[in-house]
Scaffold this active site. Structure first.
Site, PDB file in Angstrom:
ATOM      1  N   GLY A  12       0.833  -1.194   0.000  1.00 56.03           N
ATOM      2  CA  GLY A  12       0.000   0.000   0.000  1.00 56.03           C
ATOM      3  C   GLY A  12       0.866   1.242   0.000  1.00 56.03           C
ATOM      4  N   GLY A  14       0.545   5.702   0.072  1.00 53.87           N
ATOM      5  CA  GLY A  14      -0.214   6.940   0.122  1.00 53.87           C
ATOM      6  C   GLY A  14       0.691   8.127  -0.122  1.00 53.87           C
ATOM      7  N   GLU A  18       4.138   4.506   3.075  1.00 50.78           N
ATOM      8  CA  GLU A  18       3.901   3.265   2.365  1.00 50.78           C
ATOM      9  C   GLU A  18       3.850   2.124   3.368  1.00 50.78           C
ATOM     10  OE1 GLU A  18       7.073   3.149  -0.412  1.00 50.78           O
ATOM     11  OE2 GLU A  18       8.505   2.247   0.991  1.00 50.78           O
ATOM     12  N   LYS A  34       4.061   0.048   8.490  1.00 53.38           N
ATOM     13  CA  LYS A  34       3.819   1.346   7.858  1.00 53.38           C
ATOM     14  C   LYS A  34       5.014   2.257   8.087  1.00 53.38           C
ATOM     15  CE  LYS A  34       0.590   5.257   7.797  1.00 53.38           C
ATOM     16  NZ  LYS A  34      -0.681   5.814   8.324  1.00 53.38           N
ATOM     17  N   GLU A  87      -1.573  -5.590  12.126  1.00 56.26           N
ATOM     18  CA  GLU A  87      -2.031  -6.851  11.550  1.00 56.26           C
ATOM     19  C   GLU A  87      -2.066  -6.719  10.040  1.00 56.26           C
ATOM     20  OE1 GLU A  87      -6.185  -7.939  11.978  1.00 56.26           O
ATOM     21  OE2 GLU A  87      -6.687  -5.902  12.599  1.00 56.26           O
ATOM     22  N   ASP A 132     -10.628  11.303   7.673  1.00 59.78           N
ATOM     23  CA  ASP A 132     -10.160  10.951   6.329  1.00 59.78           C
ATOM     24  C   ASP A 132     -10.793   9.634   5.877  1.00 59.78           C
ATOM     25  OD1 ASP A 132      -8.777  11.325   3.980  1.00 59.78           O
ATOM     26  OD2 ASP A 132      -6.876  10.500   4.719  1.00 59.78           O
ATOM     27  N   LYS A 134     -12.270   7.399   3.323  1.00 61.16           N
ATOM     28  CA  LYS A 134     -12.201   7.282   1.866  1.00 61.16           C
ATOM     29  C   LYS A 134     -11.955   5.818   1.526  1.00 61.16           C
ATOM     30  CE  LYS A 134      -7.259   8.465   1.805  1.00 61.16           C
ATOM     31  NZ  LYS A 134      -6.244   9.417   1.298  1.00 61.16           N
ATOM     32  N   PRO A 135     -12.211   5.400   0.276  1.00 58.63           N
ATOM     33  CA  PRO A 135     -12.049   3.984  -0.083  1.00 58.63           C
ATOM     34  C   PRO A 135     -10.656   3.439   0.188  1.00 58.63           C
ATOM     35  CG  PRO A 135     -13.350   5.099  -1.752  1.00 58.63           C
ATOM     36  CD  PRO A 135     -12.854   6.160  -0.816  1.00 58.63           C
TER      37      PRO A 135
END
Length: 462
Positions: A12, A14, A18, A34, A87, A132, A134-135
């Protein structure tokens, strides 16, 4: 990292951080780590990551990603960097699912929305506003089994607001433009209702496949100050009403996250009843309804069912008890003690959900449980808080109704009481079988008389 986490591929990314899949060498498990983007770790970012770490450590809910570990290390250039170990969610995020064009049915959206609303209700109760929604911040967990549904978890609390706390970052950008609430656009102080608005836009996008306010960020933001969210007329009226409420321009007019969760649960359960069934499921329901029709003759006052219902109430210390029959569109009471009603609509929650169970089903506090909070017996004048039932299973294996007990105060059942309810349910089903046999014998006798062959011992009409 930290002497135990081996970073693997990025799962992932952003604008500020990341997320890596990682292997925890100490506990031999996969986790998510993260990290802020390399080179972006200024003082503001350090404080933001530290605040998220402290906030996640305070929160624990099935609808939130669980924080497992955290710490600070220095990059190769000596810049301090906070890392968060969470997790690992193996499913895709909702943004990826929507971009791929994967179809989400209305029931799927209701179930995802219910999970997220329950998570929001929890954090709002802790004085936290996510800011925030959001999908990309919704992770989907695919559950195993053909009948299991997907679950959703809320992640990324990097810009969350916390009441009366130094964890809130006033310099953090408050939200993503496409999903900002009107009060966020205006730069006003925001509360829990802002999260509800943003989630309403997310659910609307899931149902339509389109952003509610597309276009450049400034144009999109300005439009929501003067226009309500466009909700298509072709959506089910239940969805239109809920989404109109969640995206009301006035924060005071929006439902709470808990109320929205209850509404979404009802819609998901109702969808399971009214959406087209598979041929097999439709055949099974038709067989069940045939059994209902075979056993569902009204009972006279003072019948054995009344005695068993009163006995159930007395033995289990519940002010209300009932033998219910669940028909296609209604639930009617073959016998009821403490309930002044002959029938109710087949609403999801109590008997309509209990009849789908294989064994005793207990709801300790129906008003606090999203599966039952919206039921008319719970939200209405009767004020049911506790519910327990056992399905009435015919010899053919069909559940036609329940023996249930209800109370206006939360409670639960002991193992001994659970077994008692199960045994009493068996007695009710035995009575139903005996009554059906007697009715069939009587009907056969009348048929013989009409054919001119009366039963032995029964005088002829002549």
């Amino acid at each position: 990292m930290a002497g135990r986490y081996r970073l693997l591929e990025v799962v992932g990314r952003g604008s500020t951080a990341e997320v890596h899949r990682a292997h925890d060498r100490v506990l031999d498990r996969e986790v998510a780590v993260k990290l802020p983007h390399s080179g972006d770790m200024d003082e503001s970012e350090l404080r933001r990551s530290d605040a998220e770490m402290k906030l996640l450590a305070r929160l624990s809910h099935p609808g939130l990603v669980t924080l497992l570990d955290a710490g600070t290390e220095r990059t190769a250039t000596g810049v301090p960097r906070v890392f968060l170990v969470m997790e690992l969610i193996t499913g895709a995020d909702l943004r990826t699912r929507l971009k791929a064009g994967d179809e989400l049915g209305a029931s799927d959206v209701a179930e995802i929305g219910q999970d997220l609303c329950e998570a929001l209700a929890y954090i709002h109760g802790k004085g936290v506003v996510h800011r925030d929604i959001k999908p990309a911040n919704v992770l989907l967990l695919g559950a195993g089994g053909e009948s299991a549904r997907a679950h959703a978890k809320l992640t990324d609390f990097g810009i969350a607001w916390v009441s009366d706390s130094d964890l809130t970052l006033q310099d953090a950008v408050s939200g993503t433009p496409a999903y900002l609430s009107p009060e966020q656009v205006r730069g006003q102080t925001i509360g829990a209702a802002s999260d509800v608005y943003s989630l309403g836009l997310v659910l609307l996008q899931c149902l339509t496949g389109e952003l509610a306010f597309p276009g450049p960020p400034l144009e999109s933001a300005v439009r929501r100050l003067t226009q309500p969210a466009p909700i298509p007329e072709e959506l089910d009226p239940l969805w239109r009403n809920l989404l109109a409420g969640m995206t009301a321009m006035d924060p005071e007019a929006r439902p709470s996250a808990a109320d929205a969760a209850a509404a979404l649960y009802r819609m998901a359960a109702l969808g399971a009843l009214v959406e087209p069934l598979s041929e097999l499921a439709a055949a099974e329901e038709e067989l069940r309804l045939e059994e209902v029709r075979a056993y569902a003759a009204p009972a006279e006052p003072g019948s054995p069912f009344d005695r068993v219902t009163r006995l159930t109430s007395r033995i289990l210390g519940a002010p209300m008890a009932a033998v219910s029959i669940v028909d296609a569109e209604r639930i009617w009471f073959l016998s009821a003690h403490g309930i002044d009603a002959d029938e109710v609509a087949r609403e999801p929650g109590l008997c309509a959900s209990a009849v789908l169970q294989d064994d005793v089903w207990v709801v300790p506090d129906a008003a606090a449980d999203s599966r039952t909070a919206g039921n008319a017996l719970v939200r209405g004048a009767l004020g049911v808080r506790f519910y327990a039932s056992v399905p009435l299973k015919t010899p053919g294996g069909a559940n036609i109704g329940t023996l249930c007990i209800l109370d206006r105060a939360p409670r639960t059942l002991s193992p001994a009481e659970t077994e008692t309810l199960r045994e009493l349910g068996g007695v009710v089903m035995d009575l139903l079988v005996l009554r059906r046999t007697a009715l069939e014998a009587t009907a056969a006798g009348f048929a013989d008389q009409l054919d001119g062959e009366p039963l032995a011992g029964v005088p002829s009409a002549g």
